[in-house]
Design a protein around this motif. Structure first.
Motif, PDB file in Angstrom:
ATOM      1  N   MET A 184       1.254  27.924  28.355  1.00 42.69           N
ATOM      2  CA  MET A 184       2.257  27.512  29.327  1.00 42.69           C
ATOM      3  C   MET A 184       2.236  28.451  30.521  1.00 42.69           C
ATOM      4  SD  MET A 184       5.423  28.286  30.783  1.00 42.69           S
ATOM      5  CE  MET A 184       6.045  29.554  29.693  1.00 42.69           C
ATOM      6  N   THR A 185       2.363  27.895  31.706  1.00 46.38           N
ATOM      7  CA  THR A 185       2.583  28.702  32.892  1.00 46.38           C
ATOM      8  C   THR A 185       3.578  27.994  33.797  1.00 46.38           C
ATOM      9  OG1 THR A 185       1.518  30.031  34.627  1.00 46.38           O
ATOM     10  CG2 THR A 185       0.689  27.781  34.298  1.00 46.38           C
ATOM     11  N   HIS A 186       4.088  28.727  34.801  1.00 48.48           N
ATOM     12  CA  HIS A 186       5.110  28.147  35.683  1.00 48.48           C
ATOM     13  C   HIS A 186       4.823  28.505  37.133  1.00 48.48           C
ATOM     14  CE1 HIS A 186       6.589  32.206  35.510  1.00 48.48           C
ATOM     15  NE2 HIS A 186       7.051  32.101  34.264  1.00 48.48           N
ATOM     16  N   ASP A 187       5.798  28.238  38.005  1.00 49.60           N
ATOM     17  CA  ASP A 187       5.567  28.375  39.440  1.00 49.60           C
ATOM     18  C   ASP A 187       5.409  29.813  39.906  1.00 49.60           C
ATOM     19  OD1 ASP A 187       8.741  28.850  40.690  1.00 49.60           O
ATOM     20  OD2 ASP A 187       8.506  28.047  38.692  1.00 49.60           O
ATOM     21  N   VAL A 188       5.941  30.781  39.175  1.00 48.73           N
ATOM     22  CA  VAL A 188       5.823  32.173  39.596  1.00 48.73           C
ATOM     23  C   VAL A 188       4.456  32.754  39.234  1.00 48.73           C
ATOM     24  CG1 VAL A 188       6.728  34.503  39.306  1.00 48.73           C
ATOM     25  CG2 VAL A 188       8.306  32.582  39.531  1.00 48.73           C
ATOM     26  N   GLY A 201     -15.291  29.729  38.376  1.00 49.29           N
ATOM     27  CA  GLY A 201     -15.826  28.881  39.433  1.00 49.29           C
ATOM     28  C   GLY A 201     -14.814  27.871  39.942  1.00 49.29           C
ATOM     29  N   ASN A 202     -14.940  27.506  41.208  1.00 47.92           N
ATOM     30  CA  ASN A 202     -13.989  26.571  41.816  1.00 47.92           C
ATOM     31  C   ASN A 202     -14.023  25.184  41.189  1.00 47.92           C
ATOM     32  OD1 ASN A 202     -12.821  28.330  43.712  1.00 47.92           O
ATOM     33  ND2 ASN A 202     -14.507  28.014  45.161  1.00 47.92           N
ATOM     34  N   ASP A 203     -15.159  24.830  40.607  1.00 50.15           N
ATOM     35  CA  ASP A 203     -15.291  23.499  40.017  1.00 50.15           C
ATOM     36  C   ASP A 203     -15.098  23.500  38.498  1.00 50.15           C
ATOM     37  OD1 ASP A 203     -15.895  22.416  42.541  1.00 50.15           O
ATOM     38  OD2 ASP A 203     -18.021  22.917  42.315  1.00 50.15           O
ATOM     39  N   ALA A 204     -14.739  24.649  37.942  1.00 51.39           N
ATOM     40  CA  ALA A 204     -14.576  24.748  36.487  1.00 51.39           C
ATOM     41  C   ALA A 204     -13.398  23.909  36.008  1.00 51.39           C
ATOM     42  CB  ALA A 204     -14.378  26.203  36.088  1.00 51.39           C
ATOM     43  N   LYS A 205     -13.495  23.467  34.757  1.00 52.67           N
ATOM     44  CA  LYS A 205     -12.422  22.697  34.139  1.00 52.67           C
ATOM     45  C   LYS A 205     -11.758  23.530  33.039  1.00 52.67           C
ATOM     46  CE  LYS A 205     -12.974  18.926  36.509  1.00 52.67           C
ATOM     47  NZ  LYS A 205     -11.921  18.470  37.458  1.00 52.67           N
ATOM     48  N   VAL A 206     -10.465  23.334  32.851  1.00 55.42           N
ATOM     49  CA  VAL A 206      -9.750  24.055  31.796  1.00 55.42           C
ATOM     50  C   VAL A 206     -10.296  23.613  30.436  1.00 55.42           C
ATOM     51  CG1 VAL A 206      -7.665  24.287  33.178  1.00 55.42           C
ATOM     52  CG2 VAL A 206      -7.903  22.324  31.650  1.00 55.42           C
ATOM     53  N   TRP A 207     -10.106  24.483  29.436  1.00 57.84           N
ATOM     54  CA  TRP A 207     -10.715  24.217  28.134  1.00 57.84           C
ATOM     55  C   TRP A 207     -10.152  22.965  27.477  1.00 57.84           C
ATOM     56  CZ3 TRP A 207      -5.935  26.331  27.365  1.00 57.84           C
ATOM     57  CH2 TRP A 207      -5.314  26.173  26.127  1.00 57.84           C
ATOM     58  N   ASP A 208      -8.908  22.616  27.737  1.00 57.32           N
ATOM     59  CA  ASP A 208      -8.303  21.418  27.139  1.00 57.32           C
ATOM     60  C   ASP A 208      -7.087  21.034  27.978  1.00 57.32           C
ATOM     61  OD1 ASP A 208      -6.964  19.496  25.573  1.00 57.32           O
ATOM     62  OD2 ASP A 208      -7.749  20.361  23.717  1.00 57.32           O
ATOM     63  N   ARG A 209      -7.185  19.947  28.702  1.00 65.01           N
ATOM     64  CA  ARG A 209      -6.120  19.559  29.635  1.00 65.01           C
ATOM     65  C   ARG A 209      -4.832  19.133  28.927  1.00 65.01           C
ATOM     66  NH1 ARG A 209      -5.082  14.318  30.961  1.00 65.01           N
ATOM     67  NH2 ARG A 209      -6.167  12.736  29.744  1.00 65.01           N
ATOM     68  N   GLU A 210      -4.917  18.863  27.626  1.00 63.70           N
ATOM     69  CA  GLU A 210      -3.723  18.472  26.878  1.00 63.70           C
ATOM     70  C   GLU A 210      -3.059  19.651  26.174  1.00 63.70           C
ATOM     71  OE1 GLU A 210      -4.105  15.068  24.391  1.00 63.70           O
ATOM     72  OE2 GLU A 210      -5.091  13.842  25.925  1.00 63.70           O
ATOM     73  N   LYS A 211      -3.667  20.834  26.300  1.00 60.18           N
ATOM     74  CA  LYS A 211      -3.065  22.021  25.688  1.00 60.18           C
ATOM     75  C   LYS A 211      -2.506  22.984  26.735  1.00 60.18           C
ATOM     76  CE  LYS A 211      -5.657  21.977  21.350  1.00 60.18           C
ATOM     77  NZ  LYS A 211      -6.500  22.754  20.405  1.00 60.18           N
ATOM     78  N   VAL A 212      -2.606  22.584  27.989  1.00 61.39           N
ATOM     79  CA  VAL A 212      -2.033  23.374  29.080  1.00 61.39           C
ATOM     80  C   VAL A 212      -0.749  22.698  29.538  1.00 61.39           C
ATOM     81  CG1 VAL A 212      -2.382  24.271  31.412  1.00 61.39           C
ATOM     82  CG2 VAL A 212      -4.319  24.160  29.812  1.00 61.39           C
ATOM     83  N   VAL A 213       0.346  23.451  29.547  1.00 59.22           N
ATOM     84  CA  VAL A 213       1.649  22.931  29.967  1.00 59.22           C
ATOM     85  C   VAL A 213       2.096  23.713  31.200  1.00 59.22           C
ATOM     86  CG1 VAL A 213       4.032  22.468  29.278  1.00 59.22           C
ATOM     87  CG2 VAL A 213       2.206  22.378  27.564  1.00 59.22           C
ATOM     88  N   ILE A 214       2.347  23.007  32.289  1.00 55.76           N
ATOM     89  CA  ILE A 214       2.738  23.661  33.545  1.00 55.76           C
ATOM     90  C   ILE A 214       4.125  23.173  33.950  1.00 55.76           C
ATOM     91  CG2 ILE A 214       2.138  24.056  35.952  1.00 55.76           C
ATOM     92  CD1 ILE A 214      -0.770  23.743  35.242  1.00 55.76           C
ATOM     93  N   ILE A 215       5.049  24.135  34.079  1.00 55.12           N
ATOM     94  CA  ILE A 215       6.465  23.796  34.279  1.00 55.12           C
ATOM     95  C   ILE A 215       7.049  24.559  35.469  1.00 55.12           C
ATOM     96  CG2 ILE A 215       8.724  23.644  33.168  1.00 55.12           C
ATOM     97  CD1 ILE A 215       7.380  23.803  30.461  1.00 55.12           C
ATOM     98  N   PRO A 216       7.277  23.908  36.587  1.00 57.77           N
ATOM     99  CA  PRO A 216       8.006  24.577  37.681  1.00 57.77           C
ATOM    100  C   PRO A 216       9.470  24.745  37.271  1.00 57.77           C
ATOM    101  CG  PRO A 216       7.589  22.271  38.221  1.00 57.77           C
ATOM    102  CD  PRO A 216       6.861  22.543  36.936  1.00 57.77           C
ATOM    103  N   ASP A 217       9.987  25.981  37.412  1.00 56.95           N
ATOM    104  CA  ASP A 217      11.368  26.196  36.952  1.00 56.95           C
ATOM    105  C   ASP A 217      12.057  27.411  37.571  1.00 56.95           C
ATOM    106  OD1 ASP A 217       9.941  28.222  35.714  1.00 56.95           O
ATOM    107  OD2 ASP A 217      10.882  27.975  33.740  1.00 56.95           O
TER     108      ASP A 217
END
Length: 539
Positions: free
Chosen positions: A127-131, A145-161
């Motif tokens: 998990m990460t957030h806006d700060v 790298g700028n074109d790299a992909k995260v290891w699993d897009r369904e295991k990353v949670v991004i929450i602005p708070d």
């Protein structure tokens, strides 16, 4: 200490010798804890036990969730002192593992582990957030790298708070950065907000990350959850390993799904006794932090068991685990039980497997607390371990009250505050700010009837008492934020707050004074204009 004194003490400590007498920080993942003078307002006794492990009633093997036949009764039995047993010349003495050690073992694909070992663990959720999100993203792109992909897009949670409802351009830009990254990566769980003038117009927006993680089903027993926020330890309430990491580690996890962590030793806290109706979990954790100090659990797991823990709701367990980092703890953890499974029933479809400490597990120390003997507490400025009873501070005049944050802005926190205000039938004497943690909490404030109120909602009770109208859900003024942050302390005022830290400048002004308290104590203090014991209204 006499036997009578021991019997009337709320805390009993039992320490165990282990083969890992010296525990050091993990240079990559540990978080620094401030040093403090340990409080000694409650008596306790310490005993040494050479190599003897306590008994623990949960089965030693893992139980798959589909069975859900886990006993909810947790029994802690003190083992009498015995002489040290020396290992045989032909083999080693086998010992069990704690919950945290078992989670590390599974996540590192190793048969067994001991405190102090450094291992690569597979991360279940990041998990990460806006700060911290922009910094983590920057490191990820620099290293992979700028074109790299995260290891699993369904295991990353991004929450602005954190810094959401502000005109600060840099804060707004942070949200733009995590939005662009989430769209670029196809992140499934990005809880976006675009219309800052009306949070309800943003169906995906949630609010405070630690509460949203639970509400949205991202917290599961037996898993590893890492987040770029020190209060990620909140999720330990679900029987998982959860801790905060820095941006550098998060950038690495984004690319690999792995983190290098040191196995922490475990302190066990056995809380028994009937919970008085004037106490909340906030009082329990303030008692513990006051007892062991803000550095007393540095890089240690804090495991909570006992009949009192069993009786707590999930939100109260979250409060307990939320503040272990204020004692320097690496993580807090509560064994999953029927309460956990019921909460998760309709929140996640991901299978999970809870773990429990073995009978032979070794704990660095054991603290026994008789909850029935505790009083409502506060943490005086400027440290979470500066413990005092609310009654000891009855002459402290206050300027405001703040109810909110990941610690004290959940639905049950507002129900507790409303209960005190309803019991008094009076109006608050000082400005009282209400900041719901999430959209769901905001809705609950306006829809759920308060028990014993004749159908009144929290919002109706708050309005009748003269509180501020509940504001948009976010971290709010818990960590100060831009100067236009709602309820930020912009003058040297005294505040009673349900938040988690009271360092100078934490909620804004560097000369502000923050008294950390439970929602009961916060509401009672709002009614008098002084730090007030909630028993003055809850009779």
């Amino acid at each position: 200490m006499t036997q009578a004194a021991i019997q009337h003490s709320p805390i009993y400590i039992h320490t165990y010798q282990t083969h890992n007498d010296h525990v050091h920080h993990n240079p990559i993942s540990s978080m620094a804890a401030s040093s403090a003078i340990s409080s000694s307002s409650s008596p306790f006794i310490t005993q040494k036990d050479a190599g003897v492990s306590p008994l623990f009633a949960h089965p030693s093997k893992s139980i798959k969730i589909c069975q859900k036949k886990v006993s909810t009764k947790i029994v802690s039995v003190m083992t009498p002192q015995q002489s040290e047993r020396k290992p045989s010349a032909t083999g080693s003495v086998k010992t069990g593992m704690t919950m945290t050690e078992k989670i590390f073992s599974r996540a590192s694909e190793k048969l067994r582990l001991s405190p102090g070992e450094n291992v690569w663990v597979n991360v279940d959720v990041l998990m990460t957030h806006d700060v911290c999100g922009p910094g983590s993203i920057g490191i990820f792109k620099k290293e992979f790298g700028n074109d790299a992909k995260v290891w699993d897009r369904e295991k990353v949670v991004i929450i602005p708070d954190h810094y959401i409802f502000t005109t600060d351009e840099r804060a707004n830009r942070n949200v733009d950065i995590i939005r662009e990254f989430s769209h670029e990566q196809g992140i499934k769980y990005f809880y976006d907000i675009k219309d800052l003038s009306n949070f309800k117009a943003n169906p995906d927006y949630k609010g405070v990350c630690h509460v949203a993680l639970a509400q949205e089903g991202h917290c599961r027993p037996g898993e590893v959850l890492l987040g770029t926020d020190s209060h990620t330890c909140t999720a330990g309430a679900f029987g998982q390993f959860a801790t905060g990491i820095g941006n550098t580690d998060a950038g690495f996890v984004l690319g690999t799904g792995k983190a290098l962590l040191k196995v922490p030793p475990t302190l066990r806290f056995v809380l028994d006794g009937e919970m008085p109706d004037y106490l909340l979990a906030k009082d329990l954790i303030l008692q513990i932090i006051g007892e062991i100090s803000v550095s007393g659990a540095t890089y240690k797991a804090m495991e909570f068991v006992g009949s009192t823990i069993e009786s707590l709701t999930m939100e109260e367990r979250m409060t307990l685990c939320n503040m272990v980092v204020e004692a320097g703890g690496k993580n807090g953890i509560v064994p999953a039980d029927a309460t956990t499974f019921k909460y998760l029933k309709n929140k996640t479809s991901v299978p999970y497997e809870p773990v429990y400490s073995d009978d032979q597990a070794r704990f660095l120390a054991e603290y026994r607390i008789d909850v029935s003997k505790l009083d409502p507490l506060v943490a005086k400025p400027h440290s979470p371990d500066n413990r005092a009873s609310a009654r000891e501070c009855k002459d402290v005049k206050i300027d405001r009250v703040y109810i909110g944050s990941c610690t004290g802005g959940k639905t049950e926190d507002f129900l507790a505050a409303a209960k005190v205000l309803l019991a008094s039938g009076e109006k608050v004497k000082v400005p009282t700010f209400l900041v719901p943690a999430t959209q769901k909490v905001w809705m609950d404030i306006y829809t759920l009837p308060v028990p014993g109120s004749g159908g009144k909602t929290c919002s109706q009770i708050f309005e009748a008492a003269g509180c501020d109208t509940p504001t948009s859900p976010s971290c709010g003024a818990c960590l100060g934020g831009p100067k236009d942050t709602y309820a930020r302390i912009n003058e040297p005022q005294v505040c009673v707050s349900t938040t988690n830290r009271n360092f100078p400048g934490r909620m804004g002004h560097k000369d502000g004074q923050i008294y950390l308290a439970s929602p009961y104590t916060a509401a009672a203090s709002a009614l008098t204009g002084f730090v007030t014991d909630p028993r003055d209204f809850l009779r």
